[in-house]
Design a protein around this motif. Structure first.
Motif, PDB file in Angstrom:
ATOM      1  N   ASN A 176       0.876  -1.215   0.011  1.00  0.00           N
ATOM      2  CA  ASN A 176      -0.068   0.003   0.116  1.00  0.00           C
ATOM      3  C   ASN A 176       0.798   1.184  -0.022  1.00  0.00           C
ATOM      4  O   ASN A 176       0.377   2.252   0.290  1.00  0.00           O
ATOM      5  N   ARG A 177       1.922   1.023  -0.319  1.00  0.00           N
ATOM      6  CA  ARG A 177       3.031   2.248  -0.251  1.00  0.00           C
ATOM      7  C   ARG A 177       2.589   3.390  -1.071  1.00  0.00           C
ATOM      8  O   ARG A 177       2.964   4.593  -0.948  1.00  0.00           O
ATOM      9  N   ASP A 178       1.868   3.309  -2.178  1.00  0.00           N
ATOM     10  CA  ASP A 178       1.491   4.166  -3.213  1.00  0.00           C
ATOM     11  C   ASP A 178       0.267   4.820  -2.864  1.00  0.00           C
ATOM     12  O   ASP A 178      -0.507   5.698  -3.504  1.00  0.00           O
ATOM     13  N   SER A 179      -0.630   4.448  -1.947  1.00  0.00           N
ATOM     14  CA  SER A 179      -1.689   4.766  -1.322  1.00  0.00           C
ATOM     15  C   SER A 179      -2.027   5.836  -0.705  1.00  0.00           C
ATOM     16  O   SER A 179      -1.260   5.952   0.295  1.00  0.00           O
ATOM     17  N   LYS A 180      -2.442   7.014  -0.996  1.00  0.00           N
ATOM     18  CA  LYS A 180      -2.422   8.359  -0.409  1.00  0.00           C
ATOM     19  C   LYS A 180      -3.012   8.284   1.039  1.00  0.00           C
ATOM     20  O   LYS A 180      -2.710   8.855   2.039  1.00  0.00           O
TER      21      LYS A 180
END
Length: 206
Positions: A78-82
């Protein structure tokens, strides 16, 4: 818990135990059969605490074997989930307002803190770095028992030394040191890497 969802930091020096061992003990014995001799030494230290610096540094750098788990994987996925905040939301109470005041000895003068159930998720890396590097967690029981030495010896026959002018007897020994080591979780790796390898020597006795 702090207001950020991470373990609250204790700014005061607190006693969590003693570094000295409560006691030490050892046992040794030797056996002889004809020209062969065998002896051993087992010793240990019991009680006391030791800080596992290697363990704490591994948690701080993210290289500890137990740091690779489902929480870390979820954070990575989920590293790219804001809107993603983290995979860890520990049970407990968080400080919502107020302050704890103490004197220089740590005695409480006033405590106006108010608490509420923790509802703040955090990244596994941030939580683990704060928690596992803290003093009470990195302090481990320093109890251990070690097979410190075993010695196998063979006394050379007198017939081999009858022409030796300066030797009346001689023996050849095989010596092993630090062959077995028993301790609890959290200290085995830290101490084991500092043990010298087994030593083999030959002795001559006049």
């Amino acid at each position: 818990m702090g207001t950020n969802g991470l373990p609250a930091y204790n700014p005061y020096v607190s006693k969590i135990g003693y570094s000295d061992n409560k006691f030490t003990a050892s046992i040794s014995n030797s056996f002889r059969y004809r020209d062969f001799n065998f002896s051993f030494l087992v010793d240990g230290r019991f009680g006391g605490l030791i800080k596992n610096v290697q363990d704490a540094k591994q948690w701080g750098s993210g290289t500890h074997p137990e740091s690779a788990n489902s929480y870390r994987l979820k954070d990575w996925e989920n590293r790219d989930s804001k809107d993603y905040k983290g995979s860890i939301m520990t049970e407990g109470l968080k400080i919502v307002k107020g302050q704890l005041s103490t004197d220089q000895d740590g005695k409480i003068i006033s405590d106006t803190r108010e608490f509420a159930p923790n509802d703040i998720p955090v990244l596994w890396q941030n939580w683990a770095t704060n928690y596992y590097q803290s003093g009470p967690i990195s302090a481990k029981d320093r109890t251990f028992v070690k097979l410190r030495e075993i010695v196998f010896s063979y006394n050379l026959p007198a017939s081999l030394l009858k022409n030796a002018r300066f030797l009346r007897s001689a023996s050849v020994s095989l010596v092993g040191r630090n062959l077995l080591y028993f301790t609890g979780k959290g200290t085995k790796t830290w101490i084991w890497i500092n043990l010298p390898p087994p030593v083999r020597i030959t002795r001559l006795h006049r």
